[in-house]
Design a protein around this motif. Structure first.
Motif, PDB file in Angstrom:
ATOM      1  N   MET A 114       0.841  -1.189   0.000  1.00  0.00           N
ATOM      2  CA  MET A 114       0.000   0.000   0.000  1.00  0.00           C
ATOM      3  C   MET A 114       0.876   1.238   0.000  1.00  0.00           C
ATOM      4  O   MET A 114       1.544   1.533   0.983  1.00  0.00           O
ATOM      5  N   LYS A 115       0.857   1.939  -1.081  1.00  0.00           N
ATOM      6  CA  LYS A 115       1.704   3.117  -1.235  1.00  0.00           C
ATOM      7  C   LYS A 115       1.406   4.184  -0.189  1.00  0.00           C
ATOM      8  O   LYS A 115       2.298   4.789   0.369  1.00  0.00           O
ATOM      9  N   GLY A 116       0.164   4.448   0.122  1.00  0.00           N
ATOM     10  CA  GLY A 116      -0.193   5.476   1.094  1.00  0.00           C
ATOM     11  C   GLY A 116       0.380   5.199   2.466  1.00  0.00           C
ATOM     12  O   GLY A 116       0.860   6.097   3.147  1.00  0.00           O
ATOM     13  N   PHE A 117       0.359   3.936   2.860  1.00  0.00           N
ATOM     14  CA  PHE A 117       0.853   3.557   4.177  1.00  0.00           C
ATOM     15  C   PHE A 117       2.336   3.890   4.331  1.00  0.00           C
ATOM     16  O   PHE A 117       2.782   4.316   5.388  1.00  0.00           O
ATOM     17  N   ASN A 118       3.106   3.708   3.274  1.00  0.00           N
ATOM     18  CA  ASN A 118       4.544   3.989   3.303  1.00  0.00           C
ATOM     19  C   ASN A 118       4.845   5.479   3.426  1.00  0.00           C
ATOM     20  O   ASN A 118       5.956   5.850   3.770  1.00  0.00           O
ATOM     21  N   GLN A 119       3.883   6.325   3.123  1.00  0.00           N
ATOM     22  CA  GLN A 119       4.092   7.766   3.190  1.00  0.00           C
ATOM     23  C   GLN A 119       3.809   8.336   4.581  1.00  0.00           C
ATOM     24  O   GLN A 119       4.078   9.491   4.825  1.00  0.00           O
ATOM     25  N   LEU A 120       3.262   7.521   5.469  1.00  0.00           N
ATOM     26  CA  LEU A 120       2.934   8.022   6.801  1.00  0.00           C
ATOM     27  C   LEU A 120       4.209   8.246   7.604  1.00  0.00           C
ATOM     28  O   LEU A 120       5.155   7.481   7.525  1.00  0.00           O
ATOM     29  N   ASN A 121       4.219   9.325   8.373  1.00  0.00           N
ATOM     30  CA  ASN A 121       5.377   9.742   9.144  1.00  0.00           C
ATOM     31  C   ASN A 121       5.057   9.584  10.625  1.00  0.00           C
ATOM     32  O   ASN A 121       4.109  10.200  11.119  1.00  0.00           O
ATOM     33  N   LYS A 122       5.847   8.792  11.344  1.00  0.00           N
ATOM     34  CA  LYS A 122       5.601   8.544  12.766  1.00  0.00           C
ATOM     35  C   LYS A 122       5.567   9.838  13.576  1.00  0.00           C
ATOM     36  O   LYS A 122       4.899   9.909  14.601  1.00  0.00           O
ATOM     37  N   ALA A 123       6.275  10.853  13.132  1.00  0.00           N
ATOM     38  CA  ALA A 123       6.308  12.126  13.859  1.00  0.00           C
ATOM     39  C   ALA A 123       4.925  12.763  13.953  1.00  0.00           C
ATOM     40  O   ALA A 123       4.660  13.545  14.859  1.00  0.00           O
ATOM     41  N   PHE A 124       4.035  12.406  13.034  1.00  0.00           N
ATOM     42  CA  PHE A 124       2.703  13.022  13.002  1.00  0.00           C
ATOM     43  C   PHE A 124       1.607  12.073  13.483  1.00  0.00           C
ATOM     44  O   PHE A 124       0.422  12.348  13.309  1.00  0.00           O
ATOM     45  N   GLU A 125       1.984  10.948  14.105  1.00  0.00           N
ATOM     46  CA  GLU A 125       0.974  10.015  14.604  1.00  0.00           C
ATOM     47  C   GLU A 125       0.201  10.591  15.786  1.00  0.00           C
ATOM     48  O   GLU A 125      -0.949  10.266  15.994  1.00  0.00           O
ATOM     49  N   SER A 126       0.842  11.438  16.553  1.00  0.00           N
ATOM     50  CA  SER A 126       0.186  12.061  17.701  1.00  0.00           C
ATOM     51  C   SER A 126      -0.832  13.100  17.231  1.00  0.00           C
ATOM     52  O   SER A 126      -0.544  13.902  16.347  1.00  0.00           O
ATOM     53  N   ARG A 127      -2.013  13.091  17.834  1.00  0.00           N
ATOM     54  CA  ARG A 127      -3.027  14.074  17.440  1.00  0.00           C
ATOM     55  C   ARG A 127      -2.558  15.493  17.751  1.00  0.00           C
ATOM     56  O   ARG A 127      -2.914  16.436  17.054  1.00  0.00           O
ATOM     57  N   VAL A 128      -1.720  15.646  18.789  1.00  0.00           N
ATOM     58  CA  VAL A 128      -1.208  16.976  19.141  1.00  0.00           C
ATOM     59  C   VAL A 128      -0.274  17.484  18.051  1.00  0.00           C
ATOM     60  O   VAL A 128      -0.403  18.620  17.592  1.00  0.00           O
ATOM     61  N   ARG A 129       0.655  16.653  17.601  1.00  0.00           N
ATOM     62  CA  ARG A 129       1.581  17.079  16.539  1.00  0.00           C
ATOM     63  C   ARG A 129       0.846  17.292  15.227  1.00  0.00           C
ATOM     64  O   ARG A 129       1.172  18.209  14.474  1.00  0.00           O
ATOM     65  N   LEU A 130      -0.149  16.471  14.971  1.00  0.00           N
ATOM     66  CA  LEU A 130      -0.987  16.661  13.784  1.00  0.00           C
ATOM     67  C   LEU A 130      -1.677  18.026  13.867  1.00  0.00           C
ATOM     68  O   LEU A 130      -1.725  18.767  12.884  1.00  0.00           O
ATOM     69  N   GLY A 131      -2.163  18.369  15.047  1.00  0.00           N
ATOM     70  CA  GLY A 131      -2.814  19.661  15.259  1.00  0.00           C
ATOM     71  C   GLY A 131      -1.855  20.821  15.113  1.00  0.00           C
ATOM     72  O   GLY A 131      -2.166  21.821  14.456  1.00  0.00           O
ATOM     73  N   ILE A 132      -0.679  20.703  15.713  1.00  0.00           N
ATOM     74  CA  ILE A 132       0.320  21.773  15.618  1.00  0.00           C
ATOM     75  C   ILE A 132       0.669  22.045  14.160  1.00  0.00           C
ATOM     76  O   ILE A 132       0.659  23.187  13.697  1.00  0.00           O
ATOM     77  N   MET A 133       0.961  20.987  13.415  1.00  0.00           N
ATOM     78  CA  MET A 133       1.340  21.161  12.012  1.00  0.00           C
ATOM     79  C   MET A 133       0.183  21.691  11.179  1.00  0.00           C
ATOM     80  O   MET A 133       0.386  22.510  10.284  1.00  0.00           O
ATOM     81  N   SER A 134      -1.035  21.261  11.484  1.00  0.00           N
ATOM     82  CA  SER A 134      -2.206  21.765  10.752  1.00  0.00           C
ATOM     83  C   SER A 134      -2.364  23.266  10.959  1.00  0.00           C
ATOM     84  O   SER A 134      -2.620  24.007  10.002  1.00  0.00           O
ATOM     85  N   VAL A 135      -2.190  23.720  12.186  1.00  0.00           N
ATOM     86  CA  VAL A 135      -2.294  25.155  12.483  1.00  0.00           C
ATOM     87  C   VAL A 135      -1.189  25.923  11.766  1.00  0.00           C
ATOM     88  O   VAL A 135      -1.426  26.972  11.174  1.00  0.00           O
ATOM     89  N   LEU A 136       0.027  25.371  11.785  1.00  0.00           N
ATOM     90  CA  LEU A 136       1.160  26.074  11.181  1.00  0.00           C
ATOM     91  C   LEU A 136       1.134  26.045   9.661  1.00  0.00           C
ATOM     92  O   LEU A 136       1.741  26.898   9.016  1.00  0.00           O
ATOM     93  N   LEU A 137       0.431  25.098   9.088  1.00  0.00           N
ATOM     94  CA  LEU A 137       0.346  25.033   7.627  1.00  0.00           C
ATOM     95  C   LEU A 137      -0.456  26.201   7.063  1.00  0.00           C
ATOM     96  O   LEU A 137      -0.197  26.639   5.953  1.00  0.00           O
ATOM     97  N   VAL A 138      -1.393  26.704   7.835  1.00  0.00           N
ATOM     98  CA  VAL A 138      -2.254  27.790   7.337  1.00  0.00           C
ATOM     99  C   VAL A 138      -1.911  29.152   7.946  1.00  0.00           C
ATOM    100  O   VAL A 138      -2.564  30.144   7.642  1.00  0.00           O
ATOM    101  N   ASN A 139      -0.900  29.207   8.806  1.00  0.00           N
ATOM    102  CA  ASN A 139      -0.452  30.457   9.419  1.00  0.00           C
ATOM    103  C   ASN A 139       1.068  30.541   9.332  1.00  0.00           C
ATOM    104  O   ASN A 139       1.745  29.548   9.586  1.00  0.00           O
TER     105      ASN A 139
END
Length: 97
Positions: free
Chosen positions: A1-26
């Protein structure tokens, strides 16, 4: 599964996912805004920011505004690219590969 190989462990945490989401648009987000937006404690935010900074995914700027210290965060070029790869991988997984 190509998509699975693109996942980054650094973003598995909902907090880090949130931080990066906020910073992507600001460009820059200060500490209080980030903490309030994501509903985090001081320690929780600090530990996740430290992890992302260590990977060079975010930049931390400390300065004085008047006489008050202020900390702000911004996603680095590397951080934005890695986060986009992660999101693309999630989308591929959701679409079935």
């Amino acid at each position: 599964m190509k998509g699975f190989n693109q996942l980054n462990k650094a973003f598995e945490s909902r907090v880090r996912l949130g931080i990066m989401s906020v910073l992507l648009v600001n460009d820059w987000v200060n500490y209080k805004e980030m903490k309030d937006t994501l509903g985090l404690t001081d320690g929780n935010l600090a530990s996740h920011v430290a992890s992302l900074e260590k990977l060079n995914y975010i930049e931390v700027k400390k300065e004085f505004v008047g006489k008050k210290p202020q900390t702000s965060y911004s996603a680095t070029k590397l951080g934005k690219a890695e986060f986009q790869k992660h999101i693309d991988g999630l989308e591929r997984l959701l679409k079935g590969g």
